[in-house]
Design an enzyme around this catalytic site. Structure first.
Site, PDB file in Angstrom:
ATOM      1  N   VAL A 108       0.830  -1.214   0.000  1.00  0.00           N
ATOM      2  CA  VAL A 108       0.000   0.000   0.000  1.00  0.00           C
ATOM      3  C   VAL A 108       0.859   1.256   0.000  1.00  0.00           C
ATOM      4  CG1 VAL A 108      -1.831   1.261   1.173  1.00  0.00           C
ATOM      5  CG2 VAL A 108      -1.873  -1.237   1.143  1.00  0.00           C
TER       6      VAL A 108
ATOM      7  N   LYS B  83      -6.962  -1.426   9.388  1.00  0.00           N
ATOM      8  CA  LYS B  83      -8.269  -1.742   9.986  1.00  0.00           C
ATOM      9  C   LYS B  83      -8.155  -2.296  11.395  1.00  0.00           C
ATOM     10  CE  LYS B  83      -7.366  -5.295   6.896  1.00  0.00           C
ATOM     11  NZ  LYS B  83      -6.961  -5.211   5.514  1.00  0.00           N
TER      12      LYS B  83
ATOM     13  N   GLU C 283     -10.640   5.946   5.293  1.00  0.00           N
ATOM     14  CA  GLU C 283     -11.463   5.439   4.182  1.00  0.00           C
ATOM     15  C   GLU C 283     -10.930   4.111   3.659  1.00  0.00           C
ATOM     16  OE1 GLU C 283     -14.437   6.968   2.369  1.00  0.00           O
ATOM     17  OE2 GLU C 283     -14.287   4.821   2.084  1.00  0.00           O
TER      18      GLU C 283
ATOM     19  N   VAL D 279     -11.681  -0.056   5.124  1.00  0.00           N
ATOM     20  CA  VAL D 279     -12.780  -0.965   4.774  1.00  0.00           C
ATOM     21  C   VAL D 279     -13.029  -0.874   3.273  1.00  0.00           C
ATOM     22  CG1 VAL D 279     -15.186  -1.605   5.148  1.00  0.00           C
ATOM     23  CG2 VAL D 279     -13.872  -0.582   7.017  1.00  0.00           C
TER      24      VAL D 279
ATOM     25  N   GLY E 297     -11.152  -1.438   0.684  1.00  0.00           N
ATOM     26  CA  GLY E 297     -10.090  -0.989  -0.224  1.00  0.00           C
ATOM     27  C   GLY E 297     -10.458   0.341  -0.862  1.00  0.00           C
TER      28      GLY E 297
ATOM     29  N   ILE F  18     -13.199   1.106  -2.441  1.00  0.00           N
ATOM     30  CA  ILE F  18     -14.630   1.411  -2.499  1.00  0.00           C
ATOM     31  C   ILE F  18     -14.943   2.550  -1.541  1.00  0.00           C
ATOM     32  CG2 ILE F  18     -16.967   0.520  -2.198  1.00  0.00           C
ATOM     33  CD1 ILE F  18     -15.798  -2.299  -2.317  1.00  0.00           C
TER      34      ILE F  18
ATOM     35  N   LYS G 227     -13.553  -5.097  10.019  1.00  0.00           N
ATOM     36  CA  LYS G 227     -14.207  -4.147   9.114  1.00  0.00           C
ATOM     37  C   LYS G 227     -15.655  -3.887   9.521  1.00  0.00           C
ATOM     38  CE  LYS G 227     -11.126  -5.293   5.295  1.00  0.00           C
ATOM     39  NZ  LYS G 227     -10.911  -6.278   4.201  1.00  0.00           N
TER      40      LYS G 227
ATOM     41  N   GLY H 273      -5.852  -4.575  -2.599  1.00  0.00           N
ATOM     42  CA  GLY H 273      -4.933  -4.385  -3.712  1.00  0.00           C
ATOM     43  C   GLY H 273      -4.237  -3.053  -3.597  1.00  0.00           C
TER      44      GLY H 273
END
Lengths: 400, 400
Positions: free
Chosen positions: B12, B100, B124, B127, B129, B131, B200, B298
């Protein structure tokens, strides 16, 4: 206490008053301030409304009351709604709206006007009803270059298509049923001709691509030409019809943007969006594909989005706002016809088929009727490839 | 220019640096300010990284540099990540995280610490990724009383289930394939036992219901007990297995919250969510059902969410922030066992079936194996109804 004036007491306006009243506790807690409706602008009496003591008929009272910080415009149209929006913004009041026509036609100038007067102009409810899409697009996906937006943006037409596909109804019968159920208006033109979806894709495209795109720049087709025959051919190959608004960034930075019915494969999540639901997929260069799904219209879903915007103003009264885009122009849009895709074609009086197509079948097809899927090509290439093969009754794109 | 420090240069962290660099133009324009990476905190050398000149090993340099306004914590875990987060917040720097575990365990205290020091704590990316879900839940749906959240929150287990359902693989073979494809870690425990989904749903529930819910309060089952037999029985009746995290508001205000595999009807949009995709449905009392869908993990999707939070800080440096909830406690949660639902049950050594159940079949079932769906009942009622009918191999809920 933040004082709100609601312009209009139709379906959405009364929903906004209701939701503010019912969820007052949670709303006040989350906004860290109470939110109260001080005025509702109406054109007739509502003697039985619990809000009748707040109703006024003269916009000047709202305009001139310095206590009113937020004006909720849910009148619709671009006449009085535009005038009142401008007057409210000039008076330094923020405006929250569900009016997609006004935003699609005049969003750029109204956002500018808001900025000049230290006010905000918010329109989460203008697209997708209660589905969060405007704020996610402008904030959560802000790190992305947006490559494409494709959405089922109109609940009325999606209901009609669902009933044609699932119930075997004709277009006319499905429209009648939608009207009987309150899902279609007495004059359904804006929905079934695609104008409503066009306004919504304009708003999304303006936000995502940063230039105002006007409805007149967007080739728009509705669903009135689809018949049971087309539904049957599509189903035979694992496809469903969906009316899509699409905006696709081209390599030169211009947008391919249009509204038209598409064949959508059953494996695609959009094909499972039924009845009055809407869904919007966004492709960003970092996030990949994301989809937002929910009720695209209706009293309380739309009110949910309006009230969230009001709460946003309560928390961030001034400041630049997240929403803005640059002026439009003829250079923003590329010809949609040039976009390559596979096509669905239905011919009448056909003796043969073009080479390399995938023929579709349906029971009881009349003699001379042929339907097929082509390979990927532009609109111009399609027309050329079909010349001499019979009368083209319908040619629509496949969503690839 | 807003200066960012990234803690960690794994999947990440490197994605965040990449997205900030690649989309710098659009990001700077939208944030109305350039965003630059000043430091990356690492534990080893990356001599080939284009960002190697910004790498440091001592957090104090970041902590003591007044130019750094935003710290991106993508180290994971609750050890050094927690310490550095606290030190950054105490120094008045806002912290953006994808961690998380840390938010689920210590979100309340970290949000408080941020507030005390005029900083923000944003997550953000923790949870779903890329979205958008945290901001839509806290802002776009803020006008709603949230009644229920149900989500496919873990991409690894969804991939495994998809391969078991679509490919006919055993759990072990599907897990191996997920590991080979980089979708599951060498130690997959946190995913397949449901702990990741648990963290999550805790974060979503804390945000939506306003009290901190801790992972230890959430009964959590993974997918390790599901077999090909259960997949076959489910499919025979039009259902698919999905690992769901659920939080349902009870009439007394407490939450029923748990993580477990469920049978999901093929007509439900959640059943079509395949591979590593995630989807989260939220039911609000105004908006009805909305769903958010996309890649739940991802490098670039997660980076997309992290960078959006950084941009949010750039635009709104101070201020209360949208995210907050009250302390947790034993009174927040109701026993999940009391929730009524239909159940899927597989018995071994069964001679008869309880009355009123819907029996399921599969080819080549061994003698004495019986599977069926019950009517709606609580966990206690289920156990009572099954006593004396054979050995219960599996009992899981149907999503109604």
């Amino acid at each position: 206490m933040i004082h709100v004036a609601i312009l209009g007491y139709g379906v959405v306006g009364s929903g906004v008053a209701e939701v503010l009243h019912e969820n007052a506790g949670a709303i006040g807690r989350r906004a860290e301030e109470e939110i109260g409706v001080k005025y509702i602008l109406v054109r007739r009496d509502y003697p039985d409304s619990p809000f009748r003591d707040r109703m006024v008929r003269d916009f000047s009272r709202i305009e001139q009351d310095p206590q009113v910080e937020v004006v909720v415009e849910v009148m619709g149209g671009t006449g009085a709604a535009k005038e009142y929006t401008e007057r409210a913004l000039r008076a330094g009041k923020s405006v929250v709206t569900a009016n997609k026509e006004l935003v699609a036609e005049h969003g750029y100038e109204l956002l500018q006007l808001a900025r000049e007067h230290g006010a905000r102009y918010l329109f989460e409810a203008s697209v997708g009803g209660g589905i969060p899409i405007i704020r996610p697009l402008s904030q959560c996906l802000a790190a992305n270059e947006i490559e494409e937006i494709t959405g089922i943006l109109n609940g009325t037409t999606n209901y009609i298509l669902t009933r044609m596909i699932r119930g075997g109804l004709s277009f006319e019968a499905a429209l009648k049923e939608a009207q009987d159920n309150g899902y279609a208006e007495a004059d359904p033109t804006a929905d079934i001709q695609g104008h409503d979806a066009c306004r919504k894709i304009c708003i999304l495209a303006s936000l995502a691509f940063g230039r105002h795109i006007y409805p007149r720049q967007v080739p728009t087709q509705g669903i009135t030409e689809l018949t049971g025959a087309d539904v049957a051919y599509a189903g035979s190959a694992g496809y469903r019809w969906k009316l899509l608004g699409r905006a696709i960034r081209q390599a030169d930075g211009r947008l391919c943007i249009y509204v038209a019915p598409h064949l959508v494969e059953e494996e695609n999540p959009l094909s499972g969006v039924e009845d009055v639901f809407n869904a919007i997929t966004v492709k960003g260069n970092a996030v990949g594909d994301v989809m937002f799904y929910g009720r695209g219209a209706g009293k309380r879903p739309t009110a949910s989005a309006v009230v969230a915007d009001v709460m946003d103003v309560a928390k961030h009264r001034k400041g630049p706002g997240e929403l803005s885009w640059a002026p439009g122009g003829e250079d923003t849009v590329a010809p949609a016809d040039a976009l390559e895709s596979r096509w669905y074609v239905r011919l009448a009086e056909a003796a043969a088929l073009p080479e390399g197509v995938q023929e579709l079948t349906r029971p009881d097809a009349p003699a001379g009727e042929r339907a097929f899927l082509t390979g990927a090509m532009s609109g111009a290439q399609l027309r050329e490839s079909l010349s001499g093969f019979g009368r083209v009754v319908l040619a629509q794109r496949v969503l690839d």
